[in-house]
Design a protein around this motif. Structure first.
Motif, PDB file in Angstrom:
ATOM      1  N   GLN A  98       0.833  -1.207   0.000  1.00 19.32           N
ATOM      2  CA  GLN A  98       0.000   0.000   0.000  1.00 19.32           C
ATOM      3  C   GLN A  98       0.867   1.257   0.000  1.00 19.32           C
ATOM      4  OE1 GLN A  98      -2.587   0.425   3.373  1.00 19.32           O
ATOM      5  NE2 GLN A  98      -3.590   2.249   2.563  1.00 19.32           N
ATOM      6  N   SER A 102       1.089   3.943  -3.146  1.00 18.31           N
ATOM      7  CA  SER A 102       0.731   5.344  -2.887  1.00 18.31           C
ATOM      8  C   SER A 102       1.897   6.264  -3.208  1.00 18.31           C
ATOM      9  CB  SER A 102       0.316   5.515  -1.419  1.00 18.31           C
ATOM     10  OG  SER A 102      -0.835   4.750  -1.127  1.00 18.31           O
ATOM     11  N   TYR A 103       3.105   5.827  -2.856  1.00 20.85           N
ATOM     12  CA  TYR A 103       4.299   6.628  -3.137  1.00 20.85           C
ATOM     13  C   TYR A 103       4.485   6.824  -4.643  1.00 20.85           C
ATOM     14  CZ  TYR A 103       9.270   7.331  -4.114  1.00 20.85           C
ATOM     15  OH  TYR A 103      10.455   7.780  -4.631  1.00 20.85           O
ATOM     16  N   ARG A 106       1.732   9.159  -6.071  1.00 25.64           N
ATOM     17  CA  ARG A 106       1.980  10.555  -5.691  1.00 25.64           C
ATOM     18  C   ARG A 106       3.156  11.125  -6.482  1.00 25.64           C
ATOM     19  NH1 ARG A 106       0.889   8.974  -0.184  1.00 25.64           N
ATOM     20  NH2 ARG A 106      -1.182   9.707   0.408  1.00 25.64           N
ATOM     21  N   THR A 134      -3.840  13.115  -2.102  1.00 29.23           N
ATOM     22  CA  THR A 134      -3.853  12.688  -0.697  1.00 29.23           C
ATOM     23  C   THR A 134      -4.888  11.582  -0.498  1.00 29.23           C
ATOM     24  OG1 THR A 134      -5.320  14.579  -0.217  1.00 29.23           O
ATOM     25  CG2 THR A 134      -2.975  14.863   0.217  1.00 29.23           C
ATOM     26  N   THR A 137      -5.362   9.063  -3.470  1.00 29.49           N
ATOM     27  CA  THR A 137      -4.197   8.190  -3.635  1.00 29.49           C
ATOM     28  C   THR A 137      -4.161   7.131  -2.539  1.00 29.49           C
ATOM     29  OG1 THR A 137      -2.941   9.965  -4.686  1.00 29.49           O
ATOM     30  CG2 THR A 137      -1.689   8.143  -3.776  1.00 29.49           C
ATOM     31  N   ASN A 138      -4.456   7.510  -1.313  1.00 31.96           N
ATOM     32  CA  ASN A 138      -4.506   6.531  -0.213  1.00 31.96           C
ATOM     33  C   ASN A 138      -5.558   5.460  -0.478  1.00 31.96           C
ATOM     34  OD1 ASN A 138      -2.492   7.745   1.306  1.00 31.96           O
ATOM     35  ND2 ASN A 138      -3.914   9.045   2.428  1.00 31.96           N
ATOM     36  N   ARG A 139      -6.678   5.894  -1.018  1.00 27.01           N
ATOM     37  CA  ARG A 139      -7.772   4.949  -1.279  1.00 27.01           C
ATOM     38  C   ARG A 139      -7.362   3.940  -2.359  1.00 27.01           C
ATOM     39  NH1 ARG A 139     -11.062   8.414  -1.192  1.00 27.01           N
ATOM     40  NH2 ARG A 139     -11.879   8.095   0.893  1.00 27.01           N
ATOM     41  N   GLY A 141      -4.229   3.022  -3.096  1.00 28.04           N
ATOM     42  CA  GLY A 141      -3.224   2.135  -2.503  1.00 28.04           C
ATOM     43  C   GLY A 141      -3.864   1.084  -1.623  1.00 28.04           C
TER      44      GLY A 141
END
Length: 601
Positions: A98, A102-103, A106, A134, A137-139, A141
């Motif tokens: 994850q 995400s990295y 981003r 933010t 992107t988290n979602r 990942g």
């Protein structure tokens, strides 16, 4: 506005979008393989676990034979230890996957933001961009790591449990899986409605993020205009809409999940009824009935997990569409492949091939209009020799900033050519030109950090001695030295704690240390008080020395020494010449200058 992205209606999963999203897992192939192996192993262990309990009941509890129980207990403990290790492994790998995904997303998103032209930022809100990089992107990942993990685990558990059930008792197995078609219909009905609500919530979240940003950055303006109550009401309206959308989604979920649980409970009840009769008839052992009840629960748990995953997937679908739309956005200004091949691009610059810039600039029959069709200028012709200072004046909307932005290639002409040192600047990369530019704005942009770091931003490899020398040349050294920490003084975002003049002097030092061939001063003295103006003017003379420069100014007293002054009207050069020549003509420039002179008197 960001509205053009957020108001698109989506009806189903976009396979092309998810194909691009899934490509972010390629760089984590080892972790992905290990994760899949660990999850499948966990599914097998989950299937074996009820069988162990059944063996205990039939072989030891009912018979009372405890002779081999210690051996079985040892096997049981080893099984639990292996189970715990596999759980630890897949949690570790899921978290790592994850974070890595995400990295990468981003990084690609931020890289795209560096590449996009001014026109993109003209139509995209800060709040929209922040939400994409933010929460969205988290979602994504999360769905690619934990979501896929849950999907594979659930599918494998159902597969292995189904095989085990049919091997034990086909009749009870059919009763267990008979609920599946009803669950599928119910899930489809509710998921489409949940998706609609989640997308509304995501749109409102972007607007709220933008409102937060505007509320913080515009706090001073809000207070001076006494609009706090209006802003609060507008913000309250946005949050109410998001709350209402979230509540509607929660209500649908609150109806959906009990139905899923109830249907699963019906299946368990039927197993108890039919299986209990088989036990009394001697067709099924007590241990096998317990195993079947465990399997039924285990079989319906993945269904609930996958149903929940479908909800998360629908939410992530909206996020994926928005993030990928950002990453795939094409810049209005794109270098040709052969130009990139020679000069490189962001991330792979080939500076060894970059020609130095002398500073000769020529506009040949240049025209420009915005995407809306609004014409700003037509047939603009202008020739500037290297090292000359050009002042640009004129009323608001006359094209002052446009002509400078075209020369800097922040926009490209819609017709005609712009030559740098006799070569069309489209024959070079944007990075080649921008690396030779110095740009000082009316409101200088300073960053959180020390004064030294803000000056070094113009030349990242500058030494402390070079920083101090640049500050001295633009008259910034004296006020910086008055701080206890000097150049290591920490300033807040936007240069909080510094006066407007001090911020401007630091921005001048930053521009000077970069040693640009072309310098732009965009209303650099407009917000400076008369006392500070002398320091600023001295600093400007240092900046202008031996470099091609453009000065946009309303305060005409600051440009009297320019080599050439252009007076723009409606996108055309109405008057051109030195200060003395334009005063002698007694045209519009003369009227502007004398009007300001009278005000000063």
């Amino acid at each position: 506005m960001a509205k053009e992205f957020d108001e698109v209606e989506y009806t189903k999963a976009d396979l092309a979008t998810w194909k691009q999203v899934l490509s972010y897992m390629k760089g984590e192939r080892r972790d992905v393989i290990l994760l899949f192996v660990s999850v499948i192993t966990l599914a097998i262990l989950d299937t074996i676990y009820p069988k162990l309990n059944g063996i205990v009941i039939d072989k030891y509890v009912l018979t009372g034979n405890l002779e081999q129980l210690p051996l079985f207990a040892g096997i049981y403990l080893a099984f639990i230890a292996l189970f715990g290790f596999i759980v630890w492994t897949f949690i570790l790998l899921s978290d790592r996957l994850q974070l890595s995904i995400s990295y990468q997303i981003r990084k690609d998103g931020f890289k795209k933001l560096q590449e996009l032209s001014f026109s993109f930022y003209d139509t995209s809100s800060v709040g929209w961009l922040l939400s994409r990089l933010t929460s969205d992107t988290n979602r994504i990942g999360g769905i690619l790591s934990w979501g896929l993990t849950d999907a594979i685990w659930g599918s494998m558990v159902m597969f292995f449990v189904t095989i085990s059930m049919f091997m034990m008792n086909w009749k009870l197995a059919l009763i267990t899986i008979a609920v599946l078609p009803i669950l599928a219909v119910v899930s489809y009905y509710f998921q489409t409605r949940i998706l609609k609500q989640y997308r509304c919530v995501r749109k409102m979240n972007s607007k709220i993020t933008g409102a937060f940003n505007e509320g913080i950055t515009g706090a001073v303006t809000t207070k001076t205009l006494v609009t706090e109550e209006d802003n609060l009401e507008e913000f309250s309206h946005l949050t109410r809409e998001m709350r209402d959308g979230s509540v509607r989604a929660s209500v649908i979920n609150a109806i959906y999940y009990p139905i899923i649980v109830a249907l699963g409970s019906v299946g368990v009840a039927l197993i108890i009824n039919v299986g209990g009769m088989d036990v009394f008839n001697g067709d099924l052992s007590y241990g096998d009935l317990v195993v079947f009840l465990s399997y039924a629960t285990l079989f319906y748990d993945p269904i609930r997990t996958i149903a929940n995953l479908l909800t998360r997937f629908q939410d992530a679908q909206a996020s994926a569409e928005r993030v990928i739309s950002l990453i795939n956005t094409e810049s209005d200004i794109i270098d040709r492949p052969d130009v990139i091949e020679k000069y490189g691009q962001i991330g792979n610059l080939k500076k060894e091939n970059w020609e130095p810039i002398k500073g000769d600039i020529e506009l040949i029959d240049v025209g420009f209009h915005y995407k809306t069709g609004e014409k700003v200028m037509e047939h603009m012709n202008l020739k500037i020799e290297a090292g000359n200072s050009i002042a640009i004046v004129g009323p608001t909307g006359s094209g002052k900033s446009t002509i400078v932005n075209l020369i800097c290639r922040f926009y490209e002409p819609t017709s005609g050519q712009i030559l740098i040192d006799g070569v069309d600047y489209r024959e070079r990369t944007q990075e080649w030109l921008h690396s030779h530019l110095g740009y000082v704005l009316q409101t200088p942009q300073l960053f959180s950090g020390t004064i030294k770091e803000n000056i070094r931003y113009g030349k990242l490899d500058a030494t402390d001695e070079e920083i101090i020398e640049a500050a001295k040349l633009v008259n910034a050294h004296e006020f910086i030295s008055h701080y206890p920490d000097g150049y290591d003084t920490v300033i807040g975002e936007g240069g909080s704690g510094l006066s407007t003049g001090q911020k401007q002097l630091i921005s001048f030092a930053r521009a000077l240390i970069a040693d640009p061939a072309i310098l732009i001063l965009d209303e650099a003295t407009a917000s400076i008080d008369i006392e500070t103006e002398k320091l600023i003017q001295d600093a400007i003379q240092v900046l202008l020395k031996d470099r091609t420069s453009f000065i946009i100014a309303h305060r005409l007293s600051t440009i009297v020494n320019a080599d050439q002054i252009l007076l723009l009207k409606n996108g055309e050069i109405a008057e051109k010449g030195t200060h003395a020549e334009l005063i002698a003509q007694k045209g519009d420039y003369y009227q502007l200058y004398m009007g300001q002179f009278e005000k000063i008197k």
